[in-house]
Design an enzyme around this catalytic site. Sequence first.
Site, mmCIF file in Angstrom:
data_model
loop_
_atom_site.group_PDB
_atom_site.id
_atom_site.type_symbol
_atom_site.label_atom_id
_atom_site.label_comp_id
_atom_site.label_asym_id
_atom_site.label_seq_id
_atom_site.Cartn_x
_atom_site.Cartn_y
_atom_site.Cartn_z
ATOM 1 N N ASP A 35 25.712 58.009 38.375
ATOM 2 C CA ASP A 35 26.739 57.649 39.344
ATOM 3 C C ASP A 35 26.245 57.996 40.736
ATOM 4 O O ASP A 35 25.388 58.877 40.914
ATOM 5 C CB ASP A 35 28.041 58.405 39.052
ATOM 6 C CG ASP A 35 29.255 57.747 39.703
ATOM 7 O OD1 ASP A 35 29.925 56.963 39.003
ATOM 8 O OD2 ASP A 35 29.516 58.002 40.893
ATOM 9 N N ALA A 120 39.936 40.901 36.112
ATOM 10 C CA ALA A 120 40.885 39.793 36.188
ATOM 11 C C ALA A 120 40.975 39.226 37.595
ATOM 12 O O ALA A 120 41.554 38.151 37.792
ATOM 13 C CB ALA A 120 42.267 40.258 35.730
ATOM 14 N N TYR A 150 36.132 41.137 46.432
ATOM 15 C CA TYR A 150 35.923 41.775 45.129
ATOM 16 C C TYR A 150 35.828 40.758 43.995
ATOM 17 O O TYR A 150 34.936 40.829 43.141
ATOM 18 C CB TYR A 150 37.067 42.754 44.868
ATOM 19 C CG TYR A 150 37.002 43.487 43.557
ATOM 20 C CD1 TYR A 150 36.021 44.445 43.323
ATOM 21 C CD2 TYR A 150 37.938 43.243 42.558
ATOM 22 C CE1 TYR A 150 35.973 45.124 42.117
ATOM 23 C CE2 TYR A 150 37.897 43.918 41.359
ATOM 24 C CZ TYR A 150 36.906 44.860 41.143
ATOM 25 O OH TYR A 150 36.858 45.533 39.941
ATOM 26 N N GLU A 192 43.469 54.388 44.410
ATOM 27 C CA GLU A 192 44.254 54.379 43.184
ATOM 28 C C GLU A 192 44.939 53.040 42.969
ATOM 29 O O GLU A 192 45.267 52.328 43.910
ATOM 30 C CB GLU A 192 45.289 55.509 43.199
ATOM 31 C CG GLU A 192 46.393 55.360 44.217
ATOM 32 C CD GLU A 192 46.029 55.862 45.599
ATOM 33 O OE1 GLU A 192 46.941 56.013 46.424
ATOM 34 O OE2 GLU A 192 44.825 56.086 45.875
ATOM 35 N N GLN A 221 56.620 41.474 42.136
ATOM 36 C CA GLN A 221 55.313 41.008 41.671
ATOM 37 C C GLN A 221 55.019 41.630 40.299
ATOM 38 O O GLN A 221 55.421 42.749 40.011
ATOM 39 C CB GLN A 221 54.211 41.353 42.687
ATOM 40 C CG GLN A 221 53.954 42.824 42.926
ATOM 41 C CD GLN A 221 54.788 43.423 44.050
ATOM 42 O OE1 GLN A 221 55.928 43.051 44.244
ATOM 43 N NE2 GLN A 221 54.213 44.377 44.780
ATOM 44 N N THR A 222 54.344 40.867 39.439
ATOM 45 C CA THR A 222 54.169 41.289 38.045
ATOM 46 C C THR A 222 52.696 41.500 37.698
ATOM 47 O O THR A 222 51.802 40.855 38.259
ATOM 48 C CB THR A 222 54.768 40.258 37.076
ATOM 49 O OG1 THR A 222 54.178 38.966 37.333
ATOM 50 C CG2 THR A 222 56.273 40.180 37.227
#
Length: 326
Positions: A35, A120, A150, A192, A221-222
């Site tokens: 890392d 996603a 991104y 976060e 928003q979902t």
Amino acid sequence: MKDTPILVCGAGGFIGGHLVASLMNEGHTNIRAVDLKPLGDWYQKFDGIDNRALDLGEKSACYEAMEGMGHVYNLAADMGGMGFIEHNKALCMLSVLINTHLMMAARDCGAERYFYASSACVYAEGKQLDVDNPGLKEEDAYPAMPEDGYGWEKLFSERMCRHFREDFDIITRVARYHNVYGPEGSFEGGREKAPAAISRKVAEAVLSGKHEIEIWGDGEQTRSFTYIDDCTFGTCKLMHSDVVEPINIGSSELVSINELVSIVEKIAGVTLKRTYKLDAPKGVRGRNSDNTLIKELLDWEPSTTLAAGLEKNYQWIYDQLAPRYT
């Protein structure tokens, strides 16, 4: 296969640390964990393995990390929650150097299998305009119009994996993660994600006695949220499968952010006054995982309920914050 040398990149991060723990629990001992962060800043660090602090954006570091490795898990990236990726598009794009250099090193050093952690965020924005999202199928990534910055980096790196597989015969596997959460990760500081941010805000309200919470956007928003244990299990299952194309690893339990807050409030035993920051970063309107393909190809899908996962997540975050209020 327990003796196969394994390289975990991004091992000092949230998912990477849990993946190392999972591999060790399965009996793997020949693990190299890498890392960018100094070893003392890793979320989890384990004795008995080869822990190294290296900047994998540098080509030479990738070759150093790759030497003698058989299986590679690339989870290294400069990323965070929506607040981070909306304001740091160039930094997110620079993660392309990590995957590019790692793939070159894997090719040249003779690695057998290579896993890439995609997201996603690669999915076309036009498929995510409705809060009642029916679930994003893998084919919905094209025609391409992913999350700016991104998402484009992730989609490009997916193509890199594909062409290295086709041109250089490296076995590559790609997972599109959907909002992974759980203990031992970032819960403050700007990187976060929603489950950690909401859990922190609720815990702070409980500990401070100020029973109020600020929610980004209108709360309608979902999203679906994937517990970390499901993520690491699915990652290893995919790595050792014959699945060639990118595949979703995500829960299909769709909730609004308001519903997410209500679940955490119930866990904490509190009801908070809600205010809404309508100009805050909030991402797409609705995102969910369609798990048809993973059930067909791997006979599996994430199964941890949001309530069960959030209970563990909230308790861990509460325990980190509590000493500040004593």
